[in-house]
Design a protein around this motif. Structure first.
Motif, PDB file in Angstrom:
ATOM      1  N   HIS A 238       0.834  -1.126   0.039  1.00 13.70           N
ATOM      2  CA  HIS A 238       0.074   0.036  -0.013  1.00 13.70           C
ATOM      3  C   HIS A 238       1.207   1.195  -0.036  1.00 13.70           C
ATOM      4  CE1 HIS A 238      -4.466   1.256   0.486  1.00 13.70           C
ATOM      5  NE2 HIS A 238      -3.736   2.416   0.305  1.00 13.70           N
ATOM      6  N   ALA A 239       1.610   1.252  -1.039  1.00 15.61           N
ATOM      7  CA  ALA A 239       2.356   2.424  -1.345  1.00 15.61           C
ATOM      8  C   ALA A 239       1.987   3.754  -1.814  1.00 15.61           C
ATOM      9  CB  ALA A 239       3.899   2.002  -1.867  1.00 15.61           C
ATOM     10  N   ASP A 240       2.785   4.806  -1.730  1.00 16.44           N
ATOM     11  CA  ASP A 240       2.307   5.925  -2.453  1.00 16.44           C
ATOM     12  C   ASP A 240       3.617   6.967  -2.634  1.00 16.44           C
ATOM     13  OD1 ASP A 240       0.712   8.026  -3.722  1.00 16.44           O
ATOM     14  OD2 ASP A 240      -0.266   8.922  -1.746  1.00 16.44           O
ATOM     15  N   TRP A 249      12.834  10.752  -5.879  1.00 14.57           N
ATOM     16  CA  TRP A 249      11.503  10.642  -5.635  1.00 14.57           C
ATOM     17  C   TRP A 249      11.382   9.262  -4.434  1.00 14.57           C
ATOM     18  CZ3 TRP A 249       6.830  10.782  -8.114  1.00 14.57           C
ATOM     19  CH2 TRP A 249       6.881  11.628  -9.470  1.00 14.57           C
ATOM     20  N   TRP A 250      10.589   9.339  -3.401  1.00 14.16           N
ATOM     21  CA  TRP A 250      10.388   8.578  -2.530  1.00 14.16           C
ATOM     22  C   TRP A 250       8.877   8.074  -2.417  1.00 14.16           C
ATOM     23  CZ3 TRP A 250      14.600   7.925   0.923  1.00 14.16           C
ATOM     24  CH2 TRP A 250      15.688   8.738   0.522  1.00 14.16           C
ATOM     25  N   ALA A 251       8.745   6.939  -1.342  1.00 16.63           N
ATOM     26  CA  ALA A 251       7.562   6.431  -1.351  1.00 16.63           C
ATOM     27  C   ALA A 251       7.224   6.327   0.150  1.00 16.63           C
ATOM     28  CB  ALA A 251       7.297   5.216  -2.171  1.00 16.63           C
ATOM     29  N   THR A 272       3.606   3.143   9.338  1.00 16.56           N
ATOM     30  CA  THR A 272       3.906   4.008   8.178  1.00 16.56           C
ATOM     31  C   THR A 272       5.843   3.867   7.974  1.00 16.56           C
ATOM     32  OG1 THR A 272       2.324   5.272   8.084  1.00 16.56           O
ATOM     33  CG2 THR A 272       4.333   6.134   6.950  1.00 16.56           C
ATOM     34  N   PHE A 273       6.237   3.341   6.861  1.00 16.86           N
ATOM     35  CA  PHE A 273       7.641   3.252   6.485  1.00 16.86           C
ATOM     36  C   PHE A 273       7.942   4.334   5.084  1.00 16.86           C
ATOM     37  CE2 PHE A 273       6.797  -0.091   9.190  1.00 16.86           C
ATOM     38  CZ  PHE A 273       8.124  -0.396  10.057  1.00 16.86           C
ATOM     39  N   LEU A 274       9.194   4.521   5.276  1.00 18.54           N
ATOM     40  CA  LEU A 274       9.584   5.188   4.129  1.00 18.54           C
ATOM     41  C   LEU A 274      10.347   4.409   3.137  1.00 18.54           C
ATOM     42  CD1 LEU A 274      10.117   8.327   2.703  1.00 18.54           C
ATOM     43  CD2 LEU A 274      11.746   8.323   3.970  1.00 18.54           C
ATOM     44  N   THR A 287      12.965   0.502  -2.175  1.00 19.94           N
ATOM     45  CA  THR A 287      13.814  -0.105  -0.967  1.00 19.94           C
ATOM     46  C   THR A 287      13.389   0.546   0.280  1.00 19.94           C
ATOM     47  OG1 THR A 287      15.485  -0.475  -2.675  1.00 19.94           O
ATOM     48  CG2 THR A 287      15.854  -0.403  -0.287  1.00 19.94           C
ATOM     49  N   THR A 288      12.879  -0.122   1.213  1.00 23.30           N
ATOM     50  CA  THR A 288      12.579   0.308   2.614  1.00 23.30           C
ATOM     51  C   THR A 288      13.736   1.153   3.189  1.00 23.30           C
ATOM     52  OG1 THR A 288      10.783  -1.247   2.795  1.00 23.30           O
ATOM     53  CG2 THR A 288      11.428  -0.135   4.815  1.00 23.30           C
ATOM     54  N   VAL A 289      13.800   1.971   3.807  1.00 21.18           N
ATOM     55  CA  VAL A 289      14.530   2.758   4.751  1.00 21.18           C
ATOM     56  C   VAL A 289      14.358   2.830   6.007  1.00 21.18           C
ATOM     57  CG1 VAL A 289      15.950   3.816   2.802  1.00 21.18           C
ATOM     58  CG2 VAL A 289      14.355   5.045   3.778  1.00 21.18           C
ATOM     59  N   SER A 290      15.434   2.815   6.946  1.00 19.84           N
ATOM     60  CA  SER A 290      15.174   3.042   8.385  1.00 19.84           C
ATOM     61  C   SER A 290      15.060   4.607   8.603  1.00 19.84           C
ATOM     62  CB  SER A 290      16.239   2.326   9.370  1.00 19.84           C
ATOM     63  OG  SER A 290      15.631   2.603  10.643  1.00 19.84           O
ATOM     64  N   ARG A 291      14.313   4.795   9.659  1.00 24.49           N
ATOM     65  CA  ARG A 291      14.429   6.449   9.962  1.00 24.49           C
ATOM     66  C   ARG A 291      15.543   6.779  10.391  1.00 24.49           C
ATOM     67  NH1 ARG A 291      13.525   9.493  14.254  1.00 24.49           N
ATOM     68  NH2 ARG A 291      11.907  11.704  13.965  1.00 24.49           N
TER      69      ARG A 291
END
Length: 471
Positions: A238-240, A249-251, A272-274, A287-291
């Protein structure tokens, strides 16, 4: 390596848009009122809650809401000087998709209009270069074709300006939903969530010459999924997409952080992740990144009777539950719970009442652990499904609930995600397995909430409440 969400706790189905240097993000809220929490950021990593979008009964009637129903996935967009939010209120599904708008994201937001022919979930709004608006949603096939469906509309009135027609249906995984439509460098992209919002969740994408397609699937689909991996963030989907001010660009996407032995348990809900977006041959990869900087400090307290916008209520108006007490603290005047999201894996919450009251850790109305205080006695109670049991008593005093590492033993099924410790006046009344307050056990779409309330209909005074996150 740990991966920390940018918005921790029960904040699923994120949607994001940028206006200049400002980013705005909203998430689902289900049965909790007010609905659709809204955040602001300048860097996509540090977010400040600025309120909610659905704040009035005309927008969201608390009396209609039931557990894991209510407000499903929203889409937040900015077009022609105005913010638009479209979502599904599943508690009044037959009204169609709900649309509100505002010139200031902090509100006020308009009364809703509905698209009555669009019966389904997960609506999206997109505009073409001529200014025509397209509603794309996951149709239930009641008044329009089933599956990912599109219709041209007037967002100001909800009027349908075309027939409903099917568009790309995904890659063949279960439950194609969560469509988001984008016009990027002259090409239209349709991004979906597939595989269900559990361990098989995935993000897929296709592109075409127009908002209706025809769409060609990305050969590298899914462009994001952690299924069947050891990644600490699971159920990713469920990305945007959002383009940053520097052109990158990010999601944002939802995910969970399961713990314990198999099947592993997540308790904070979908967070919610970035994700970083890398483009190659006209296709994005996520690619999921950590806060950055690790987990945020979520500790806070309530001592003067003023509850900020993080406080919500399941199927009730928070304003009707609490008000400042003339002697300090808060006057609780309703049998309904006033709740705040749990945002940490280890934490401690304390509450002190001048009179009868309750401190509750709940996943839903049938899965909760609570401390009640009345007539000089504190009572610990566990509710798991249809079973409700007193599990300890002690003299009254400050109430405390903590989530700690599980004690466990040598059996393969012993370790849940955590232990929940219920104490009063420094005396431990019970230590309970946290797995029974997990989505894997209870089902549903929400996460753990801490609630405070009266015992029945009589008023009571909350002297203080504190929450301390411990990572």
């Amino acid at each position: 390596m740990s991966f920390d969400p940018i918005i921790a706790g029960f904040h699923p189905d994120p949607t994001v848009c940028r206006v200049g240097d400002d980013y705005y993000l909203a998430t689902s809220s289900f049965e909790y009122v007010p609905g659709v929490p809204l955040f602001h950021s300048r860097d996509l990593t540090s977010w400040r809650r600025i309120g909610h979008i659905l704040t009035r009964p005309e927008q969201l009637d608390p009396d209609e809401l039931t557990p894991s129903r209510g407000i499903f996935a929203p889409t937040l967009r900015y077009h022609d000087g105005r913010f638009w939010m479209v979502t599904t209120n599943t508690s009044r599904m037959m009204s169609g998709q709900l649309i509100v708008h505002a010139t200031n994201p902090a509100g006020p937001w308009s009364d809703p209009v509905y698209v009555p022919g669009a019966l389904g979930i997960d609506p999206d709004l997109a505009w073409d270069e001529a200014g025509d608006c397209y509603l794309t949603y996951a149709s239930y096939g009641m008044r329009a074709p089933a599956g990912i469906t599109q219709v041209r509309i007037s967002p100001a009135t909800g009027a349908e300006l075309s027939e409903h027609y099917p568009v790309w249906q995904g890659t063949g995984l279960a439950h194609p939903e969560g469509p988001h439509l984008y016009l990027i460098d002259g090409t239209w992209y349709l991004m979906l969530a597939e595989g269900g919002t559990e361990r098989g969740h995935a993000v897929t994408i296709a592109r075409g010459p127009g908002p209706a397609g025809p769409f060609t699937a990305c050969p590298a689909n899914p462009i994001l999924s952690h299924r069947s991996t050891g990644h600490p963030v699971q159920n990713t989907g469920h990305a945007d997409l959002v383009q940053a001010a520097d052109g990158g660009w990010w999601a944002v996407h939802l995910g969970v952080r399961p713990r314990g032995t198999t099947p592993h348990f997540h308790v904070l809900g979908r967070e919610t992740f970035l994700a970083r977006v890398d483009w190659a041959d006209g296709w994005p990869a996520l690619t999921t990144v950590s806060r950055p900087g690790g987990p945020a400090d979520h500790s806070f307290g309530v001592t003067d009777g003023v509850f900020d916008s993080r406080w919500v209520a399941p199927g009730a108006d928070p304003a009707a539950i609490a008000a400042p007490h003339p002697e300090g603290g808060a006057l609780l005047r309703s049998a309904d719970l006033l709740c705040v999201r749990v945002t940490d894996r280890s934490w401690t919450a304390t509450a002190t009442f001048a009179g009868p009251g309750r401190l509750v850790l709940r996943l839903d109305h049938r899965h909760w652990y609570a401390l009640h205080v009345s007539d000089g006695v504190a009572t610990a109670i566990a509710r798991i499904g249809d079973l409700e049991q007193v599990v300890g008593t002690a003299p009254a005093g400050p109430l405390r609930i903590s989530a700690v590492a599980p004690a466990g033993d040598d059996s393969a099924s012993a370790s849940g995600p955590d232990d929940i410790v219920l104490s009063a006046a420094g005396t431990e009344l019970a230590r309970l397995d946290g797995r029974y307050l997990s989505t894997e056990v209870a089902g549903g779409f929400t996460g753990r909430m801490l609630g405070i309330g009266t015992l029945g209909t009589s008023e009571t005074r909350l002297v203080s409440f504190t929450y301390r996150g411990e990572g």
